[in-house]
Scaffold this active site. Structure first.
Site, mmCIF file in Angstrom:
data_model
loop_
_atom_site.group_PDB
_atom_site.id
_atom_site.type_symbol
_atom_site.label_atom_id
_atom_site.label_comp_id
_atom_site.label_asym_id
_atom_site.label_seq_id
_atom_site.Cartn_x
_atom_site.Cartn_y
_atom_site.Cartn_z
ATOM 1 N N CYS A 5 0.820 -1.208 0.000
ATOM 2 C CA CYS A 5 0.000 0.000 0.000
ATOM 3 C C CYS A 5 0.857 1.263 0.000
ATOM 4 O O CYS A 5 1.978 1.264 0.505
ATOM 5 C CB CYS A 5 -0.920 0.001 1.218
ATOM 6 S SG CYS A 5 -2.340 1.112 1.034
ATOM 7 N N ASP A 128 -7.008 -3.211 11.097
ATOM 8 C CA ASP A 128 -5.794 -2.406 11.235
ATOM 9 C C ASP A 128 -5.674 -1.944 12.681
ATOM 10 O O ASP A 128 -6.644 -1.971 13.439
ATOM 11 C CB ASP A 128 -5.876 -1.200 10.289
ATOM 12 C CG ASP A 128 -4.533 -0.532 10.042
ATOM 13 O OD1 ASP A 128 -3.528 -0.952 10.634
ATOM 14 O OD2 ASP A 128 -4.504 0.426 9.244
#
Length: 210
Positions: A5, A128
């Protein structure tokens, strides 16, 4: 599956593809050091075409901005990393006809349970680490949460793991959680927003060889 990412350069995308990652994340949150300008997105989108799945990362963005990014980056999926409600998530999925990933920020057991509200509103859950109150960014800070908390998740959606992953701990993360996808950003950087090709290769190798 493996997602690298916050890719912003051709070199970083080359490393991502060369390391056989399955997904690349294009970050469209302007305050982030990994922000990808819309003007730079088409070239990376073309480079990724047919080689890696393109995921756009948004934080409480409006429809017009998301629409521009979907076109510019030829997005295959939309990742929501803000306070988007199930209603908002479902609306975006319907509007753009793309799979929606919802990020759930985790610090305790009650946070994992919040994923259940998105069962009919998203296509994939990404757990997350919750950032400290007042943090400027919702992720990408290298924070890890207690992976044992994920044992409480019994929802219908597939899910992935983010938060503080790096070449040195990704194998343990896969073994310990059984996650279907690992997502890394700062853990494969030499400086904020600067991807390191060798770290990307090592991360992907370690994630696969568990």
């Amino acid at each position: 599956m493996i997602k690298i990412c916050g890719v912003t350069t051709r070199e970083a995308l080359d490393a991502t593809i060369g390391a056989q990652a399955s997904h690349v994340g294009f970050n469209f949150f302007p305050p982030s050091p990994r922000f990808l300008k819309l003007a730079n997105a088409p070239a990376l989108a073309a480079q990724a075409e047919g080689r890696v799945t393109r995921v756009g990362v948004f934080v409480d963005a409006n429809d017009a901005f998301i629409a521009d990014a979907v076109v510019a980056a030829r997005l295959d999926a939309i990742q929501l990393h803000g306070k988007e409600t199930p209603t908002r998530s479902a609306a975006l999925r319907a509007q753009f006809g793309k799979p929606v990933w919802k990020v759930i920020s985790v610090a305790g057991p009650g946070d994992v349970a919040k994923a259940n509200a998105y069962a009919d509103a998203a296509d994939f859950i990404l757990f997350d680490a919750k950032t400290p109150k007042g943090a400027a960014l919702p992720g990408g800070l290298g924070l890890v949460f207690d992976w044992n908390l994920l044992k409480a998740y019994k929802g219908p959606l597939g899910w992935g793991l983010a938060g503080g992953l790096a070449p040195g701990n990704v194998a343990d993360a896969v073994r310990g959680t059984g996650t279907a996808l690992v997502d890394v950003s700062s853990g494969v950087e030499s400086a904020p927003g600067v991807k390191d090709a060798e770290r990307i290769r090592t991360f992907c190798f370690n994630a696969r060889n568990v």
